[in-house]
Design a protein around this motif. Structure first.
Motif, mmCIF file in Angstrom:
data_model
loop_
_atom_site.group_PDB
_atom_site.id
_atom_site.type_symbol
_atom_site.label_atom_id
_atom_site.label_comp_id
_atom_site.label_asym_id
_atom_site.label_seq_id
_atom_site.Cartn_x
_atom_site.Cartn_y
_atom_site.Cartn_z
ATOM 1 N N LEU A 12 1.048 -1.248 -0.138
ATOM 2 C CA LEU A 12 -0.238 0.362 -0.077
ATOM 3 C C LEU A 12 0.839 1.230 -0.046
ATOM 4 O O LEU A 12 0.396 2.247 -0.448
ATOM 5 C CB LEU A 12 -1.203 -0.087 0.946
ATOM 6 N N GLU A 13 1.687 1.248 0.890
ATOM 7 C CA GLU A 13 3.151 2.176 0.709
ATOM 8 C C GLU A 13 2.751 2.868 -1.113
ATOM 9 O O GLU A 13 3.288 3.865 -1.151
ATOM 10 C CB GLU A 13 3.530 1.725 1.866
ATOM 11 N N ALA A 14 4.216 1.469 -1.191
ATOM 12 C CA ALA A 14 4.348 1.793 -3.092
ATOM 13 C C ALA A 14 3.669 2.599 -3.814
ATOM 14 O O ALA A 14 3.993 3.500 -4.521
ATOM 15 C CB ALA A 14 4.802 0.463 -2.499
ATOM 16 N N ALA A 15 2.235 2.139 -3.762
ATOM 17 C CA ALA A 15 1.204 1.807 -4.132
ATOM 18 C C ALA A 15 0.165 3.491 -3.766
ATOM 19 O O ALA A 15 0.029 4.449 -4.812
ATOM 20 C CB ALA A 15 0.035 1.051 -4.673
ATOM 21 N N SER A 16 0.421 3.675 -3.035
ATOM 22 C CA SER A 16 -0.463 5.263 -2.611
ATOM 23 C C SER A 16 0.360 6.459 -2.461
ATOM 24 O O SER A 16 1.119 7.087 -1.471
ATOM 25 C CB SER A 16 -0.929 4.767 -1.059
ATOM 26 N N HIS A 17 1.256 7.063 -3.748
ATOM 27 C CA HIS A 17 2.151 7.906 -3.606
ATOM 28 C C HIS A 17 0.937 9.008 -3.024
ATOM 29 O O HIS A 17 0.314 9.025 -3.137
ATOM 30 C CB HIS A 17 1.943 8.308 -4.790
ATOM 31 N N ASN A 18 2.344 10.016 -2.124
ATOM 32 C CA ASN A 18 1.935 11.295 -1.430
ATOM 33 C C ASN A 18 0.946 10.861 -0.279
ATOM 34 O O ASN A 18 0.558 11.512 0.034
ATOM 35 C CB ASN A 18 1.395 12.091 -2.303
ATOM 36 N N TRP A 19 0.917 9.702 -0.011
ATOM 37 C CA TRP A 19 -0.032 8.797 0.953
ATOM 38 C C TRP A 19 0.935 7.835 2.049
ATOM 39 O O TRP A 19 0.264 6.856 1.353
ATOM 40 C CB TRP A 19 -1.551 8.811 0.558
ATOM 41 N N LYS A 20 1.185 8.210 3.275
ATOM 42 C CA LYS A 20 1.351 7.822 4.220
ATOM 43 C C LYS A 20 -0.036 7.566 4.755
ATOM 44 O O LYS A 20 -1.072 8.061 5.212
ATOM 45 C CB LYS A 20 1.934 8.176 5.228
ATOM 46 N N LEU A 21 0.531 5.772 5.254
ATOM 47 C CA LEU A 21 -0.368 4.695 5.781
ATOM 48 C C LEU A 21 -1.348 5.822 7.333
ATOM 49 O O LEU A 21 -2.302 5.403 6.743
ATOM 50 C CB LEU A 21 0.178 3.660 5.935
ATOM 51 N N ALA A 22 -0.631 6.349 8.138
ATOM 52 C CA ALA A 22 -0.588 6.779 9.112
ATOM 53 C C ALA A 22 -1.922 8.313 8.243
ATOM 54 O O ALA A 22 -2.487 8.396 9.453
ATOM 55 C CB ALA A 22 0.256 7.348 9.678
ATOM 56 N N ARG A 23 -1.579 8.134 7.902
ATOM 57 C CA ARG A 23 -2.071 9.573 6.878
ATOM 58 C C ARG A 23 -4.273 9.212 6.334
ATOM 59 O O ARG A 23 -4.696 10.009 6.221
ATOM 60 C CB ARG A 23 -1.436 10.541 5.940
ATOM 61 N N MET A 24 -4.231 9.014 6.067
ATOM 62 C CA MET A 24 -5.322 7.781 5.627
ATOM 63 C C MET A 24 -6.031 7.630 6.252
ATOM 64 O O MET A 24 -5.856 7.417 7.482
ATOM 65 C CB MET A 24 -5.340 6.149 4.942
ATOM 66 N N PRO A 25 -7.395 7.742 6.112
ATOM 67 C CA PRO A 25 -8.400 7.325 6.922
ATOM 68 C C PRO A 25 -8.966 6.024 7.567
ATOM 69 O O PRO A 25 -8.342 5.372 7.107
ATOM 70 C CB PRO A 25 -9.773 7.755 6.403
ATOM 71 N N VAL A 26 -8.747 5.455 8.761
ATOM 72 C CA VAL A 26 -9.357 4.395 9.194
ATOM 73 C C VAL A 26 -9.657 3.839 8.655
ATOM 74 O O VAL A 26 -9.375 2.385 7.957
ATOM 75 C CB VAL A 26 -9.243 4.235 10.886
ATOM 76 N N VAL A 27 -11.090 3.990 8.168
ATOM 77 C CA VAL A 27 -12.093 2.485 7.141
ATOM 78 C C VAL A 27 -11.177 2.926 5.735
ATOM 79 O O VAL A 27 -11.111 1.585 5.291
ATOM 80 C CB VAL A 27 -13.136 3.564 7.075
ATOM 81 N N ASP A 28 -10.984 3.802 4.894
ATOM 82 C CA ASP A 28 -9.876 3.376 3.746
ATOM 83 C C ASP A 28 -8.755 2.884 4.007
ATOM 84 O O ASP A 28 -8.671 1.728 2.904
ATOM 85 C CB ASP A 28 -9.114 5.042 3.387
ATOM 86 N N ARG A 29 -7.911 2.895 5.077
ATOM 87 C CA ARG A 29 -6.974 1.665 5.123
ATOM 88 C C ARG A 29 -7.314 0.958 5.631
ATOM 89 O O ARG A 29 -6.589 -0.681 4.808
ATOM 90 C CB ARG A 29 -6.240 2.084 6.429
ATOM 91 N N SER A 30 -7.942 0.350 5.524
ATOM 92 C CA SER A 30 -9.046 -1.362 6.447
ATOM 93 C C SER A 30 -8.903 -1.617 5.333
ATOM 94 O O SER A 30 -9.413 -3.124 4.608
ATOM 95 C CB SER A 30 -9.542 -1.353 7.464
ATOM 96 N N VAL A 31 -10.147 -1.009 4.851
ATOM 97 C CA VAL A 31 -10.580 -1.511 3.240
ATOM 98 C C VAL A 31 -9.541 -1.583 1.894
ATOM 99 O O VAL A 31 -9.580 -2.998 1.281
ATOM 100 C CB VAL A 31 -12.141 -0.241 2.611
ATOM 101 N N LEU A 32 -8.700 -1.098 1.540
ATOM 102 C CA LEU A 32 -7.785 -1.651 0.508
ATOM 103 C C LEU A 32 -6.958 -2.740 1.771
ATOM 104 O O LEU A 32 -6.511 -3.220 1.247
ATOM 105 C CB LEU A 32 -6.480 0.030 1.172
ATOM 106 N N ARG A 33 -6.065 -2.804 2.676
ATOM 107 C CA ARG A 33 -5.684 -3.714 3.511
ATOM 108 C C ARG A 33 -6.534 -5.368 3.144
ATOM 109 O O ARG A 33 -5.856 -6.408 2.143
ATOM 110 C CB ARG A 33 -5.225 -3.949 4.799
ATOM 111 N N VAL A 34 -8.220 -5.063 3.299
ATOM 112 C CA VAL A 34 -8.656 -6.222 2.895
ATOM 113 C C VAL A 34 -8.807 -7.255 1.428
ATOM 114 O O VAL A 34 -8.204 -7.608 0.835
ATOM 115 C CB VAL A 34 -9.884 -6.448 3.241
ATOM 116 N N ALA A 35 -8.322 -6.035 0.541
ATOM 117 C CA ALA A 35 -8.352 -5.665 -0.737
ATOM 118 C C ALA A 35 -6.928 -6.166 -1.053
ATOM 119 O O ALA A 35 -7.065 -6.938 -2.121
ATOM 120 C CB ALA A 35 -8.733 -4.794 -2.032
#
Length: 120
Positions: free
Chosen positions: A50-73
């Motif tokens: 996710l860190e590599a694919a989400s340019h300019n977005w650190k995981l810590a900056r993502m809304p928790v819901v978005d981060r959780s959705v992305l992790r499952v996907a």
């Protein structure tokens, strides 16, 4: 709530909010348990992807819901035979339903970039 991805999202979100490393999967469907376990067991790899694919977005900056959705996907993309289009579509819908107005587009962008590297 009977959709396994939705069940997994809720459990992963709750665990992230209270800082649990091992989310409680009691009462979940078999598929939801498999998703939660898969995410937690592969979390470092998933987060690296996710860190590599989400340019300019650190995981810590993502809304928790978005981060959780992305992790499952990302887990599903890399560890299941579920069609890529289904995974992305379901993730976008979950992000739209449970997160911000712009989350669906964000999740779509990240997963679209990752989908190119998944050969099925």
């Amino acid at each position: 709530m009977s959709e396994p991805r939705e069940e997994a999202l809720v459990v992963l979100y709750e665990a992230a909010m209270v800082g649990l490393d091992e989310p409680d999967t009691s009462g979940l469907s078999t598929k939801a348990k498999r998703l939660v376990k898969g995410v937690t067991e592969n979390l470092d790899d998933i987060d690296g992807i996710l860190e590599a694919a989400s340019h300019n977005w650190k995981l810590a900056r993502m809304p928790v819901v978005d981060r959780s959705v992305l992790r499952v996907a990302v887990f599903e993309l890399n560890h299941t035979e579920t069609p890529v289009g289904v995974i992305i579509s379901e993730a976008i819908e979950l992000a739209k339903r449970y997160s911000t107005e712009r989350s669906g587009a964000f999740v779509n962008g990240v997963l679209a970039a990752l989908a190119e590297s998944v050969a099925r």
